[in-house]
Write a protein that holds these residues in place. Sequence first.
Motif, PDB file in Angstrom:
ATOM      1  N   LEU A   1      -2.298   2.017  -6.477  1.00 24.73           N
ATOM      2  CA  LEU A   1      -1.632   1.189  -5.118  1.00 24.73           C
ATOM      3  C   LEU A   1      -0.839   0.044  -5.815  1.00 24.73           C
ATOM      4  N   LYS A   2      -0.809  -0.429  -6.835  1.00 28.22           N
ATOM      5  CA  LYS A   2      -0.017  -1.565  -7.350  1.00 28.22           C
ATOM      6  C   LYS A   2       1.505  -0.850  -7.271  1.00 28.22           C
ATOM      7  N   THR A   3       1.808   0.190  -7.947  1.00 24.96           N
ATOM      8  CA  THR A   3       3.085   0.554  -7.668  1.00 24.96           C
ATOM      9  C   THR A   3       3.896   0.578  -6.463  1.00 24.96           C
ATOM     10  N   PRO A   4       3.223   1.501  -5.547  1.00 25.66           N
ATOM     11  CA  PRO A   4       3.859   1.422  -4.076  1.00 25.66           C
ATOM     12  C   PRO A   4       4.076  -0.119  -3.475  1.00 25.66           C
TER      13      PRO A   4
ATOM     14  N   HIS B   1       8.627   4.911   3.677  1.00 23.40           N
ATOM     15  CA  HIS B   1       8.029   6.285   4.118  1.00 23.40           C
ATOM     16  C   HIS B   1       7.548   7.022   2.942  1.00 23.40           C
ATOM     17  N   GLU B   2       8.132   6.795   1.919  1.00 23.49           N
ATOM     18  CA  GLU B   2       7.932   7.468   0.418  1.00 23.49           C
ATOM     19  C   GLU B   2       6.692   6.862  -0.304  1.00 23.49           C
ATOM     20  N   GLN B   3       6.772   5.516  -0.123  1.00 26.03           N
ATOM     21  CA  GLN B   3       5.891   4.668  -0.931  1.00 26.03           C
ATOM     22  C   GLN B   3       4.407   4.609   0.059  1.00 26.03           C
TER      23      GLN B   3
ATOM     24  N   ALA C   1       4.285  -2.699  -5.238  1.00 20.27           N
ATOM     25  CA  ALA C   1       5.483  -3.464  -5.990  1.00 20.27           C
ATOM     26  C   ALA C   1       6.825  -3.147  -5.470  1.00 20.27           C
ATOM     27  N   VAL C   2       6.770  -1.754  -5.343  1.00 17.78           N
ATOM     28  CA  VAL C   2       8.165  -1.282  -4.844  1.00 17.78           C
ATOM     29  C   VAL C   2       8.510  -1.716  -3.534  1.00 17.78           C
ATOM     30  N   LEU C   3       7.461  -1.854  -2.505  1.00 15.72           N
ATOM     31  CA  LEU C   3       7.796  -2.276  -1.094  1.00 15.72           C
ATOM     32  C   LEU C   3       8.013  -3.845  -1.150  1.00 15.72           C
ATOM     33  N   ASP C   4       7.361  -4.684  -2.023  1.00 18.53           N
ATOM     34  CA  ASP C   4       7.524  -6.147  -2.123  1.00 18.53           C
ATOM     35  C   ASP C   4       9.041  -6.426  -2.737  1.00 18.53           C
ATOM     36  N   GLN C   5       9.394  -5.527  -3.497  1.00 22.93           N
ATOM     37  CA  GLN C   5      10.622  -5.689  -4.153  1.00 22.93           C
ATOM     38  C   GLN C   5      11.720  -5.590  -2.923  1.00 22.93           C
ATOM     39  N   ALA C   6      11.632  -4.148  -2.378  1.00 25.33           N
ATOM     40  CA  ALA C   6      12.639  -4.126  -1.238  1.00 25.33           C
ATOM     41  C   ALA C   6      12.430  -4.924  -0.063  1.00 25.33           C
ATOM     42  N   ALA C   7      11.304  -5.452   0.182  1.00 28.49           N
ATOM     43  CA  ALA C   7      11.307  -6.681   1.238  1.00 28.49           C
ATOM     44  C   ALA C   7      12.247  -7.955   0.671  1.00 28.49           C
ATOM     45  N   ALA C   8      12.386  -8.173  -0.592  1.00 28.18           N
ATOM     46  CA  ALA C   8      13.061  -9.464  -0.855  1.00 28.18           C
ATOM     47  C   ALA C   8      14.489  -9.706  -0.262  1.00 28.18           C
TER      48      ALA C   8
ATOM     49  N   THR D   1       3.602   7.011   1.919  1.00 33.61           N
ATOM     50  CA  THR D   1       2.637   8.503   1.920  1.00 33.61           C
ATOM     51  C   THR D   1       1.948   8.780   0.354  1.00 33.61           C
ATOM     52  N   LEU D   2       2.748   8.088  -0.567  1.00 36.14           N
ATOM     53  CA  LEU D   2       2.182   8.026  -1.987  1.00 36.14           C
ATOM     54  C   LEU D   2       0.735   7.243  -1.750  1.00 36.14           C
ATOM     55  N   ALA D   3       0.876   5.989  -1.244  1.00 40.28           N
ATOM     56  CA  ALA D   3      -0.314   5.267  -1.157  1.00 40.28           C
ATOM     57  C   ALA D   3      -1.512   5.924  -0.400  1.00 40.28           C
ATOM     58  N   ARG D   4      -0.953   6.601   0.889  1.00 38.48           N
ATOM     59  CA  ARG D   4      -1.980   7.238   1.614  1.00 38.48           C
ATOM     60  C   ARG D   4      -2.658   8.513   0.917  1.00 38.48           C
ATOM     61  N   ARG D   5      -1.716   9.178   0.043  1.00 41.33           N
ATOM     62  CA  ARG D   5      -2.338  10.358  -0.860  1.00 41.33           C
ATOM     63  C   ARG D   5      -3.335   9.776  -1.800  1.00 41.33           C
ATOM     64  N   HIS D   6      -3.157   8.670  -2.190  1.00 35.64           N
ATOM     65  CA  HIS D   6      -4.148   8.137  -3.528  1.00 35.64           C
ATOM     66  C   HIS D   6      -5.224   7.672  -2.675  1.00 35.64           C
ATOM     67  N   ILE D   7      -5.088   6.917  -1.501  1.00 38.90           N
ATOM     68  CA  ILE D   7      -6.498   6.603  -0.663  1.00 38.90           C
ATOM     69  C   ILE D   7      -7.312   7.866  -0.488  1.00 38.90           C
ATOM     70  N   ASP D   8      -6.587   8.943   0.302  1.00 40.39           N
ATOM     71  CA  ASP D   8      -7.265   9.960   0.723  1.00 40.39           C
ATOM     72  C   ASP D   8      -7.821  10.630  -0.608  1.00 40.39           C
TER      73      ASP D   8
END
Length: 462
Positions: free
Chosen positions: A262-265, A289-291, A267-274, A293-300
Amino acid sequence: MPAWRRIRSLRVRWLVATLAAMAVALVLAGLFLHSLFQDQVMRQHESALTLQLDQLTARLEFDASGQASIDPATLSDPRWGKPYSGLYWQLDEVGAAPESQGAQRSRSLWDDRLHPEPDSPADGQIHVHQGTGPRGVPLLLVERTVFSAETPARHWRLVVAGDLTEVGDASARFARVLTLSLLALGVLLALAALAQVAVGLAPLRALQRALTDLREGRSQRLQGAFPAEVQPLIDDFNGVLDRNAEVVERARTQAGNLAHALKTPLAVLDQAAAPSVTADPAALAALVHEQVTLARRHIDWHLKRARVAAAQRLPGHRTPLAPVVDGLLRVLARVHDARHLDLGADDMPADWAFAGEEQDLQEMLGNLMDNACLWARTRVHVAAQREGDRLVITVEDDGPGIAPEQRQAVLARGVRLDEATPGSGLGLAIVADLAALYEGSLSLDDAPSGGLRARISLPATR
């Protein structure tokens, strides 16, 4: 210790049962020995009186009319002449009037007489009775009927009686000695039972100390030398501890893996919100949406691993293999209908079953079979065989296959050898991870048709 805990105590139960059984055995042994001794003393007393009766019979004299008599002067035992000595004899004619009985008797009877049972023993036969003699003393009476050959019409009853007081005294003395002896034996046996309980329960105290060390963190397993009867329990308990340690370690690993994934999604979201980042709303929405979805896939995926890890060794899980394979083949035939693939499987016995949940077997075989369909040219084939307590399932295709040096890499999550082919790169990794959770394995090698053969080994039900 509370009363209810004493009742449930193994030590108390063992001691109570042992002492109760011991007390019953000692009482029965005492009664039996006392009865045996009393019977033996009575037999000896009877034998002695029978010997006296034989001696008196030998000194019996008859006159011409058949009158029987015994000359006291011919008797050697001085007790015959001592009043109330405890040894008596009496001679009576059978059938005579009661008032004439006791006319001939030993001087030891003094002015009393014997009163034998009113029976009629056969000639020469000895009868034994108990009765009361002078001064109310209990007597043992031994009697015999005799007659003279010259006057067979007249029969005489010769009675010898002996005092039973000494027999009773001897029996009482033996009973006292026997009681004291059995009490001493009982005390020694009780001490032996206490020692036996102490020695027998010593391994349980050692087990208690080992559990205390385990609870207080001084050891990670139950350690010590235990008897053969207790060792299987120790081994099973240590197995549970090992299993729990394995579960805890796996949980830590899963938590770490999930956090790392979950660190990468994040970090990407944090950077996009800067605030310094300028992007159009559509691009930002697509990125979010992409990040997500990726986080949800990892959690599932990690939740699925946690569920399988919790359920893999629960009893009662049984999934027949043939229905799952047939169902997946029907689904894949519709999905890949445009390619006209030849999808088939060997016949599988109805009693071949996977020792796990159906959805896990569907996910493992579905990923393997779908991957084979994606790469196959014309044909995909599924086969299975039983090897002891394992089910070995192979999925073959006639596609390009995978080079040996790349096979290990494709089992890692997210690795794809061909980016043009649809997929996330998680299929084979999911299969490998699920198989490992069920203590199985996944291997890749060349198929006879030139494509790839995936071989998965899973636990089978008995």
